[in-house]
Design a protein around this motif. Sequence first.
Motif, short mmCIF file in Angstrom:
data_model
loop_
_atom_site.label_atom_id
_atom_site.label_comp_id
_atom_site.label_asym_id
_atom_site.label_seq_id
_atom_site.Cartn_x
_atom_site.Cartn_y
_atom_site.Cartn_z
N VAL A 87 16.13 0.62 -25.02
CA VAL A 87 16.85 1.61 -25.81
C VAL A 87 16.42 1.44 -27.26
O VAL A 87 16.64 0.39 -27.87
N ASP A 88 15.81 2.48 -27.78
CA ASP A 88 15.17 2.39 -29.09
C ASP A 88 16.06 3.01 -30.16
O ASP A 88 17.06 3.68 -29.88
N TYR A 89 15.64 2.81 -31.42
CA TYR A 89 16.29 3.51 -32.53
C TYR A 89 16.16 5.03 -32.34
O TYR A 89 15.25 5.49 -31.64
N PRO A 90 17.02 5.81 -32.98
CA PRO A 90 16.85 7.27 -32.93
C PRO A 90 15.44 7.69 -33.35
O PRO A 90 14.80 7.02 -34.17
N ALA A 91 14.97 8.78 -32.79
CA ALA A 91 13.58 9.20 -32.99
C ALA A 91 13.23 9.39 -34.46
O ALA A 91 12.11 9.11 -34.88
N ASP A 92 14.20 9.85 -35.28
CA ASP A 92 13.88 10.13 -36.68
C ASP A 92 13.80 8.86 -37.52
O ASP A 92 13.51 8.93 -38.71
N TRP A 93 14.02 7.70 -36.91
CA TRP A 93 13.87 6.45 -37.64
C TRP A 93 12.43 5.94 -37.60
O TRP A 93 12.12 4.94 -38.23
N ASP A 94 11.58 6.59 -36.83
CA ASP A 94 10.16 6.26 -36.80
C ASP A 94 9.92 4.79 -36.43
O ASP A 94 9.21 4.05 -37.11
N THR A 95 10.51 4.37 -35.33
CA THR A 95 10.40 2.99 -34.89
C THR A 95 8.98 2.64 -34.42
O THR A 95 8.22 3.53 -34.02
N ALA A 96 8.69 1.36 -34.40
CA ALA A 96 7.39 0.88 -33.93
C ALA A 96 7.44 0.38 -32.49
O ALA A 96 6.44 -0.12 -31.98
N SER A 97 8.56 0.54 -31.80
CA SER A 97 8.71 -0.07 -30.48
C SER A 97 7.66 0.40 -29.48
O SER A 97 7.10 -0.41 -28.72
N ALA A 98 7.40 1.70 -29.43
CA ALA A 98 6.43 2.22 -28.46
C ALA A 98 5.05 1.62 -28.69
O ALA A 98 4.33 1.28 -27.74
N LYS A 99 4.67 1.44 -29.95
CA LYS A 99 3.37 0.84 -30.27
C LYS A 99 3.34 -0.63 -29.88
O LYS A 99 2.32 -1.14 -29.40
N GLU A 100 4.45 -1.32 -30.09
CA GLU A 100 4.51 -2.73 -29.72
C GLU A 100 4.41 -2.90 -28.21
O GLU A 100 3.73 -3.81 -27.72
N ILE A 101 5.10 -2.02 -27.46
CA ILE A 101 5.02 -2.06 -26.00
C ILE A 101 3.58 -1.87 -25.55
O ILE A 101 3.08 -2.56 -24.66
N GLU A 102 2.90 -0.91 -26.19
CA GLU A 102 1.50 -0.65 -25.85
C GLU A 102 0.62 -1.85 -26.18
O GLU A 102 -0.22 -2.27 -25.37
N ASP A 103 0.78 -2.41 -27.36
CA ASP A 103 -0.05 -3.53 -27.79
C ASP A 103 0.13 -4.75 -26.89
O ASP A 103 -0.84 -5.45 -26.57
N PHE A 104 1.38 -5.02 -26.51
CA PHE A 104 1.67 -6.23 -25.75
C PHE A 104 1.63 -6.00 -24.24
O PHE A 104 1.88 -6.91 -23.47
N LYS A 105 1.35 -4.73 -23.84
CA LYS A 105 1.25 -4.37 -22.43
C LYS A 105 2.51 -4.76 -21.65
O LYS A 105 2.45 -5.33 -20.55
N VAL A 106 3.65 -4.45 -22.25
CA VAL A 106 4.94 -4.73 -21.65
C VAL A 106 5.32 -3.55 -20.75
O VAL A 106 5.25 -2.40 -21.20
N PRO A 107 5.73 -3.77 -19.50
CA PRO A 107 6.02 -2.67 -18.59
C PRO A 107 7.40 -2.03 -18.84
O PRO A 107 8.26 -1.96 -17.95
N PHE A 108 7.58 -1.57 -20.06
CA PHE A 108 8.82 -0.91 -20.46
C PHE A 108 8.49 0.40 -21.15
O PHE A 108 7.37 0.60 -21.66
N THR A 109 9.47 1.28 -21.19
CA THR A 109 9.36 2.54 -21.92
C THR A 109 10.46 2.58 -22.98
O THR A 109 11.63 2.32 -22.68
N ALA A 110 10.08 2.89 -24.21
CA ALA A 110 11.05 3.01 -25.30
C ALA A 110 11.71 4.39 -25.22
O ALA A 110 11.02 5.41 -25.30
N VAL A 111 13.02 4.41 -25.07
CA VAL A 111 13.78 5.65 -24.98
C VAL A 111 14.70 5.74 -26.20
O VAL A 111 15.64 4.95 -26.32
N PRO A 112 14.42 6.66 -27.13
CA PRO A 112 15.23 6.72 -28.36
C PRO A 112 16.69 7.05 -28.08
O PRO A 112 17.00 7.91 -27.23
#
Length: 314
Positions: free
Chosen positions: A162-187
């Motif tokens: 569960v991510d920050y609201p979309a308008d907060w421009d979080t880095a979670s999705a990029k971190e998931i991609e970089d670390f190859k974590v099998p999760f999806t960031a849902v704002p």
Amino acid sequence: MRDFRSICLTAGLGLAVLGGWNANAQAAPLGEGAAPIKIAINEWTGQNVTAHVAGHLLEKLGYHVQYVTAGSFPQWIGMEDGSLDMTPELWTNNLGDIYPKLLAEKKVEPIGDLGLNARDGWAYTSATLAVCPGLPDWKALLKPECAAALATAETLPNGRLVDYPADWDTASAKEIEDFKVPFTAVPAGSEGALVAELQSALAAKQPLLLRFWAPHWLLAQTKELNWVDMPPCNPKDGGRCILPSPVIKVVRAGFGEKWPAAYALMKQYQLAADDQQKMMFEIDQNHKPIDDVVGQWLEANSAKWSGWVEDAKK
């Protein structure tokens, strides 16, 4: 509420911001005591607490204080044109474009870390340990059984973060991609929705992975929220990894010459996250006036601040 979204700082800025100072230096007189010191009031309760504690301390020195409502980014226009003199809580992971320019031009001066020990990263409820053993090590999130236990119909086969609201421009999705974590960031739909989901999971003792921050009033209520230990940052990917975010105090150029004792006091001023969170809880959840809450804290914690005031009076 603050807008602290992107995560890393450059090493150069961090060094410029966090330079040392001599706490034993001879304090100076009041200076232009009749002129009010104008303190920025930003969008989130924690910053308001920081500003009012600073204001009350300055008043104990004999200064006049004005609180001026100013957004996190628009406040720099005020610092440049003289309608603001100080912003006492600047999150260095959300500087905007104007502050670095003013810093380079020496129109503003950072005067030390506030001492908040801020956090911004992935967190989990204690119940999550049962389905993701190995936490807080981030590698626990790589296990298929962990992702499956935190998956929803929206994210299958991935787990849900569960991510920050979309308008907060979080880095979670990029971190998931970089670390190859099998999760999806849902704002989350809003800050309120994010907090409500966390409260619900805590009350029901359910597993939950989310992005969160500290200080936050909710953390004055629970010890059941834990932080993921993320992997070390690759310097080449500096903007795509989680690092501690220094929170600093900044004054307008010439502040020290105009108000020497105030400058000495503000350089020493510190506010712990635990203290700020407790005051935030009283204001946001118990709906107490901020001046009453700050006044009660000052009365109960004179040992923490009286030395700063006395040193600045010398």
